[in-house]
Design an enzyme around this catalytic site. Structure first.
Site, mmCIF file in Angstrom:
data_model
loop_
_atom_site.group_PDB
_atom_site.id
_atom_site.type_symbol
_atom_site.label_atom_id
_atom_site.label_comp_id
_atom_site.label_asym_id
_atom_site.label_seq_id
_atom_site.Cartn_x
_atom_site.Cartn_y
_atom_site.Cartn_z
ATOM 1 N N CYS A 1 58.760 -10.259 10.582
ATOM 2 C CA CYS A 1 58.241 -11.241 11.551
ATOM 3 C C CYS A 1 57.332 -10.617 12.613
ATOM 4 O O CYS A 1 56.598 -11.326 13.299
ATOM 5 C CB CYS A 1 59.399 -11.985 12.213
ATOM 6 S SG CYS A 1 60.375 -12.893 11.019
ATOM 7 N N HIS B 1 56.222 -15.231 18.521
ATOM 8 C CA HIS B 1 56.699 -15.482 17.160
ATOM 9 C C HIS B 1 57.662 -16.669 17.228
ATOM 10 O O HIS B 1 58.462 -16.787 18.158
ATOM 11 C CB HIS B 1 57.416 -14.250 16.614
ATOM 12 C CG HIS B 1 58.184 -14.537 15.367
ATOM 13 N ND1 HIS B 1 57.596 -15.131 14.271
ATOM 14 C CD2 HIS B 1 59.494 -14.349 15.042
ATOM 15 C CE1 HIS B 1 58.508 -15.278 13.320
ATOM 16 N NE2 HIS B 1 59.669 -14.825 13.769
ATOM 17 N N ASN C 1 60.052 -21.142 10.908
ATOM 18 C CA ASN C 1 59.733 -19.728 11.051
ATOM 19 C C ASN C 1 58.907 -19.285 9.838
ATOM 20 O O ASN C 1 59.429 -19.225 8.727
ATOM 21 C CB ASN C 1 61.046 -18.940 11.148
ATOM 22 C CG ASN C 1 60.826 -17.447 11.339
ATOM 23 O OD1 ASN C 1 59.723 -16.942 11.174
ATOM 24 N ND2 ASN C 1 61.890 -16.740 11.677
#
Ligand code: UT7
Length: 339
Positions: free
Chosen positions: A129, A266, A296
């Protein structure tokens, strides 16, 4: 012409300073939208649980036969168009992904070929990520050193392919997508007012790799494997690590939180984003959220959010942008960009 004179400067050790400037942006989301209610039809979950715990309402899922490189290429094409740059000018492609088309060659070379480019360097960066922050740092360093002049920095993922769709603690959290920036070399001027990447900070702590990982791989199981996560542990570490990364970025540039126009984090969980923003004293209306619509998307989440906020006019030329991310590894990091 510009390229030839730059090569000469490199050769003669002329230490002219460069900064990488955002020239264009683009994003791509697969067509198919899956809502929380759709998921509740085959896994023991509910719209209420997912919205309350994460802020996610829906996610996009790639079609059969649609690969990470396809998403990346579409985002890249849009970024090149927005920059007014021809693909043949690109001399560096960095794709941040944890879900490459194949173990090798790199997804970046597939993107390169699909764009019709056959020169320069192209490779993938894998920091899950935090991948986009890592990829941006790599491209920025190439440009600063004069090794590249025009870079495509892409975050692209098809996490739907590595999810265990019977595990409700993970399968509701992720989505597919891609975002891209075109970065061009421009002459660096001192201070934080001229456009470009002002700083990047990267971190990793491999002792925490067991909290978020894929239980397969070419060297271990010879299978792709599925994503496994101790969500509570990741959450517990995320807020502290991200707050520290943000403080580090501000301090390195002599900035105060008030100086930042947009925090583009993020997008893992709205509660993590809000807790980090609260520590920073950043009001909600200066934060770009996409978690509700995209879920996500790992390395794609930051460039997707940047591209969408730039397209809809929230992010404008001259704005000061702070990006931050954290993910498997653990890896985490931040960057400050004068747009
Ligand atoms: O991008 C990479 C980094 N990743 C992250 O940052 C993710 C970080 N972690 C998180 O965002 C959160 O920990 C989650 C969203 C994954 C989970 O939220 P939580 O508040 O930490 O929930 P929990 O894991 O403590 O689970 C609470 C309860 C459990 O039931 P019991 O044991 O209390 O009866 C779970 O079994 O919620 C249950 N649960 C669910 N219930 C309905 C877990 N997943 C679900 C679900 N639907 N999808």
């Amino acid at each position: 012409m510009a390229r030839r004179s730059r090569c000469k400067r490199k050769g003669s050790h002329n230490l002219k300073m460069y900064r990488s400037r955002v020239a264009g942006w683009g994003s791509y989301l697969p067509e198919r939208v899956v809502t929380n209610r759709d998921l509740a039809e085959f896994v023991d979950t509910s719209d209420n649980w997912i919205v309350d715990r994460t802020g996610i309402q829906q996610r996009h899922i790639a079609a059969t036969g649609e690969y990470t490189s396809d998403l990346a290429t579409r985002a890249a094409e849009r970024a090149l168009e927005s920059a007014g740059v021809d693909a043949s000018d690109v001399d560096l492609i960095v794709v941040a992904t944890a879900t490459p088309d194949q173990t090798f060659p790199a997804t970046a070379v597939k993107v390169q070929a699909d764009l019709g480019v056959s020169r320069g360097a192209a490779f993938d960066v894998q920091a899950v990520c935090t991948g986009f922050v890592y990829a941006l740092a790599v491209a920025d360093n190439f440009i600063r050193l004069g090794q590249a002049e025009c870079a495509l920095v892409i975050g692209a993922e098809t996490f739907s392919r590595i999810l265990d769709w019977s595990d409700r603690s993970t399968c509701v959290l992720f989505g597919d997508g891609a975002g891209a920036l075109v970065m061009r070399a421009s002459e660096a001027k001192p201070g934080t007012n001229s456009p470009g990447v002002l700083s990047t900070h990267l971190h990793a702590d491999g002792t925490k790799r067991g909290f978020l990982y894929v239980d397969g791989g070419p060297s271990t199981t010879q299978t792709t494997g599925h994503l496994r996560m101790s969500g509570r542990e990741v959450f517990r570490h995320a807020v502290g690590l991200l707050a520290a990364a943000v403080d580090e970025a501000l301090e390195a540039n002599g900035l105060e939180p008030d100086d930042i126009d947009w925090l583009v984090p993020h997008q893992a969980n709205k509660r993590i984003i809000d807790a980090t923003a609260k520590k920073l004293g950043m009001p909600e209306d200066k934060i770009v959220y996409t978690i509700d619509r995209h879920a996500n998307t790992s390395a794609a989440s930051i460039p997707l959010a940047l591209a969408q906020a730039a397209e809809d006019g929230r992010i404008q030329r001259g704005h000061l942008i702070l990006i931050e991310g954290m993910g498997g590894g653990f890896t985490w990091g931040s960057a400050v960009i004068r747009w």
